[in-house]
Every structure is written in C-alpha cells, then in structure tokens.
Scaffold this active site. Structure first.
Site, PDB file in Angstrom:
ATOM      1  N   ILE A 217       0.869  -1.197   0.000  1.00 23.14           N
ATOM      2  CA  ILE A 217       0.000   0.000   0.000  1.00 23.14           C
ATOM      3  C   ILE A 217       0.894   1.231   0.000  1.00 23.14           C
ATOM      4  O   ILE A 217       1.793   1.339   0.835  1.00 23.14           O
ATOM      5  CB  ILE A 217      -0.853   0.051   1.307  1.00 23.14           C
ATOM      6  N   HIS A 218       0.668   2.148  -0.928  1.00 21.39           N
ATOM      7  CA  HIS A 218       1.427   3.402  -0.850  1.00 21.39           C
ATOM      8  C   HIS A 218       0.753   4.602  -1.491  1.00 21.39           C
ATOM      9  O   HIS A 218       1.267   5.716  -1.413  1.00 21.39           O
ATOM     10  CB  HIS A 218       2.827   3.229  -1.456  1.00 21.39           C
ATOM     11  N   ARG A 219      -0.389   4.418  -2.172  1.00 22.19           N
ATOM     12  CA  ARG A 219      -1.012   5.556  -2.878  1.00 22.19           C
ATOM     13  C   ARG A 219      -1.474   6.612  -1.890  1.00 22.19           C
ATOM     14  O   ARG A 219      -2.123   6.270  -0.876  1.00 22.19           O
ATOM     15  CB  ARG A 219      -2.248   5.099  -3.652  1.00 22.19           C
ATOM     16  N   ARG A 252       6.468   5.898   2.738  1.00 24.93           N
ATOM     17  CA  ARG A 252       5.352   6.849   2.873  1.00 24.93           C
ATOM     18  C   ARG A 252       4.297   6.279   3.828  1.00 24.93           C
ATOM     19  O   ARG A 252       3.803   6.971   4.729  1.00 24.93           O
ATOM     20  CB  ARG A 252       4.740   7.083   1.486  1.00 24.93           C
ATOM     21  N   ASP A 299      -2.180  -1.489  -4.017  1.00 29.13           N
ATOM     22  CA  ASP A 299      -2.624  -0.331  -4.794  1.00 29.13           C
ATOM     23  C   ASP A 299      -1.503   0.117  -5.735  1.00 29.13           C
ATOM     24  O   ASP A 299      -1.559   1.183  -6.324  1.00 29.13           O
ATOM     25  CB  ASP A 299      -3.089   0.817  -3.879  1.00 29.13           C
TER      26      ASP A 299
END
Ligand code: UD1
Ligand code: UDP
Length: 383
Positions: A217-219, A252, A299
């Site tokens: 997950i990083h968006r 992030r 994502d």
C-alpha cells in the site's frame, strides 16, 4: 547515439534495468547511456539495493533532491536536469512512467528541444486528482516517441489526438506512438527464475510451507485518508485470521500509519502473529514473494501487473486502474478501500477455479524494440 535516462522513484529504477541490460548486451557499440538519478527515492532499500541487485550501471549524476512538496521537488529536479541536458546534449531523453521525476525530465527537455522517448506512455486513470495522472498527460504531450505497453494506452493516445501509424520524421509536433509490450514484463521474465535461487526471503520469513498473501500500500489516496487506511487495515486483519499476510511497508505508508491509522488497530496489526510487516524488500525478494503468494493485494501499479505476470489473483485497493485489460480477465478485482468488497473478492478467489491469463504484455523483448526505434529515428540536433 547518446541517450540520457532520468530515473528517481523505485519503479523507474527497476524499469531502467531492462533497457540498460539490453544496451549492454546488444547495443554497447552504438548507444551510450547517461543515467540521471533525481534522488526522489533515496533510502538504501528504495534505491541502491536495485542498482546492486539488478546490475544497473551507477548513475552518472545524482541530483539528491530528496522528499519535498510536489512543486519544490519538481522544481529542484527541473533545474538539475536542464543543466545536465545542456551539458550533455543527448540525442534522446528517455523517461519512464508517471512520477515527479518523469514530469521534471519532460518539461526540462521539451523546452530546450531535446526529443523525448516516453516509456509507459498512454496510461490513464482519468482522475486528475491523482498526481501521476497530471504527470502522465503532460509527459506524453511533451514527447516525440511514445511507447505504450497496452492497447488501452494506444486508444487513450488516439483519443487525445495523437496520430497513429503516421510517417516520420518525428518530432514533438509529429509524435509517433508505438504499441510495444511492457518493459516490466521483460524484467519479470528475466529475473523470475533467479529470484528463488538468489534470495532466502521465504525461509527467512518462515513462509516455505504455509500459504500466504502479499500486500503493498502506498497511494496517497489510501495513505493520506484515515477512513480508507483504516478500512484497508481492518480488512487485512480479518483476512489474516485465515492466512498469513506479508506486508513490505513503503516509507510513505510507514510514516502515515502513525498519523492516520487508529492506535488500537495499529497495535493489533503490529502484534498479530499472522501479519508480517517488513521493510521494503529487493526486486528479487518481491518476485519470490509474488511467485509464491496465494493472492496479492495492492494499490501499486507495478505489483498488480506482476501479480498478473505470475498468474496470481489480485485485489486492487483502488476504484480504477490504468491496466484495464487485466481487470477484464477477471483475475484482478478493483475493490477500492471497501471492506465488504475486499472480503468478497478474497472469498471468490479462495473458492474459484483458476482463470486463464492471456498474453497482454508482449514477448519480453520490449526493450530491444524500443532501442531499435530510437536508433531508427535518431538525428543529431544542436541545442
Ligand atoms: C512516488 C511517485 C508514485 C510512485 C511511487 C513509487 C510521485 C508524485 N509519486 O510516490 O507515482 O508510485 O513513488 O514508490 O512522483 N520517503 C522516504 N524515503 C525514500 C523515499 C520516500 O522516507 O527513499 C518518504 C518521505 O517521507 C516522502 C514520502 O515517502 O515524503 C513520499 O515520497 P515521494 O517520492 O514524494 O512519493 P511516493 O509516495 O514515494
Ligand atoms: N517492489 C519492490 N520491493 C517492495 C515493493 C515493491 O521491489 O518492497 C517493486 C515491485 O515489484 C514493482 C515496483 O517495486 O516492480 C513497484 O513500485 P511501487 O509499488 O513503489 O510503485 P508503482 O508501480 O505503483 O508506481
């Protein structure tokens, strides 16, 4: 022929491996590549590890821009890239994907008449609130050669007014679109057999014997919005009751978990014996995980495609994707950050019979195709 390649974020560094490898193997006498690393990603496990592991030549320049707001980060890159282009006077600027490093390269080169070859052109989410969408559209419209990996990419460009099948000579005003397969497919084929030989991640995480799911997950649309981040992690917690989940954490996300994931839920995630939260892993390690996972949840643009390359069902925590063809096959499901839809997809993939995975991404030689087109269309130009 001299090309300057601009890279900066993790996926671009990995993509560059395919082109540099092809140059080294077949074109070393005809093509000189000068690599510029913007420094957008800089942690050892987001940058250097890929140079070491994938045999990418050391960058000739590193701008060390680091993290900053979009405007500041892009401006710093723009300043540095322009200076290098004026000094090096390349025949092409090669750009990958849709990050701020891509955009900075595109603006710098277009303004001083350095022709651009954009690899991974034409992809669209049709959401301009997504930073990558602006970067893609603007980079495509600054380019001379647009290499699109999919038919959907070709159609998007046609709709935006790009000529298809037009005659040269090509320029920013008469750009040429090539549908040519995916450079990441080249890489995944090339490195897949090495992955398990050269890494011990499966034994290190005690995964050799048990089924597991891989998640990334990083968006910003997920990490920056507490309600979405909490829904995704609640789903992961639920799924981890029946299957181990491995989660290599993007920096992030690592930072934003502290601010945006409820403390009680965060404690449950980090104390769960069935959720293995680990630092970002190398490319060979992620391939080993992808190839052996029962299912992939992500994502990431790159990871959803790799799920497809390795014939794994995939849950995408987004409402849309640029890779529409893989969704049409039924192997990839867009669940958004919706707990109910995530669980439903998980159950469906758990019970269903495997679906076919038709060839969508070319023959694994996209890099050679692109280099041939660069050579064919090369005409030295004074700045
Ligand atoms: C960037 C790209 C995104 C791509 C992703 C791949 C843009 C706008 N976004 O997103 O398209 O999918 O890379 O991973 O270009 N950080 C570190 N160490 C690092 C790099 C980043 O700690 O080596 C942290 C910093 O707190 C930084 C944050 O991660 O502020 C975000 O980094 P940034 O490069 O701005 O965007 P990504 O979310 O990584
Ligand atoms: N990747 C990796 N290590 C990780 C997570 C991802 O090497 O811990 C690779 C992944 O296999 C893919 C690329 O990084 O090739 C995708 O990068 P990312 O998800 O950061 O960005 P996106 O593709 O969404 O732009």
């Amino acid at each position: 022929m001299r090309i300057v390649t601009v890279i900066g974020a993790r996926p671009q560094i990995i993509k560059a491996a395919a082109l540099s490898r092809a140059i080294g193997a077949h074109y070393a006498d005809r093509i000189q590549e000068i690599i510029v690393h913007t420094g957008q990603h800089y942690d050892e496990n987001m940058s250097q590890v890929f140079f070491d592991e994938l045999g990418i030549p050391r960058p000739d320049y590193n701008l060390h821009v680091g993290s900053a707001s979009h405007g500041l980060q892009t401006a710093r890159m723009l300043e540095g890239i322009e200076e290098i282009l004026i000094k090096e006077r390349p025949d092409w600027l090669v750009l990958y994907g849709d990050t701020n490093s891509t955009l900075a390269g595109a603006i710098a080169a277009a303004k001083i008449n350095v022709p651009i070859a954009h690899i991974e052109a034409g992809l669209r989410s049709f959401k301009k609130g997504m930073p990558e969408e602006l970067n893609r559209v603007m980079s495509d419209h600054c380019s001379t050669l647009l290499f699109t990996p999919t038919k959907a990419g070709l159609e998007n460009l046609r709709r935006e007014g790009f000529p298809i099948g037009n005659e040269g000579p090509y320029s920013i005003d008469n750009p040429r679109v090539y549908h040519c397969g995916d450079i990441m497919y080249d890489n995944s084929l090339y490195f897949s057999t090495l992955a398990e030989e050269r890494t011990d991640i499966l034994t290190r995480l005690s995964l050799s014997e048990k089924p597991f799911a891989l998640a990334t997950i990083h968006r910003p649309s997920n990490t920056d919005r507490p309600e979405r981040l909490n829904a995704i992690f609640e789903s992961i917690l639920r799924l981890s009751e029946s299957c181990t989940v491995v989660l290599p954490l993007h920096p992030r996300t690592d930072k934003l978990l502290k601010a945006n994931l409820e403390a009680e839920r965060r404690d449950r995630v980090f104390s769960s014996p069935n959720i293995k939260v680990i630092p970002p892993v190398s490319f060979l390690e992620i391939i080993a995980l992808e190839r052996n996972a029962r299912l992939i949840m992500t994502d990431s643009g790159g990871v959803q495609k790799e799920a497809y390359f390795f014939k794994k069902p995939c849950i995408v925590f987004r409402p849309e994707t640029e890779w529409v063809e893989i969704v049409e096959t039924g192997n990839v499901v867009l669940t958004d950050a919706d707990e109910h839809r995530i669980t439903e997809a998980w159950q469906r993939f758990g019970n269903g019979t495997p679906l076919p995975f038709p060839e969508i991404f070319g023959n694994g030689h996209a890099a050679e195709f692109m280099l041939e087109r660069l050579l064919e269309n090369f005409s030295p130009k004074a700045l």
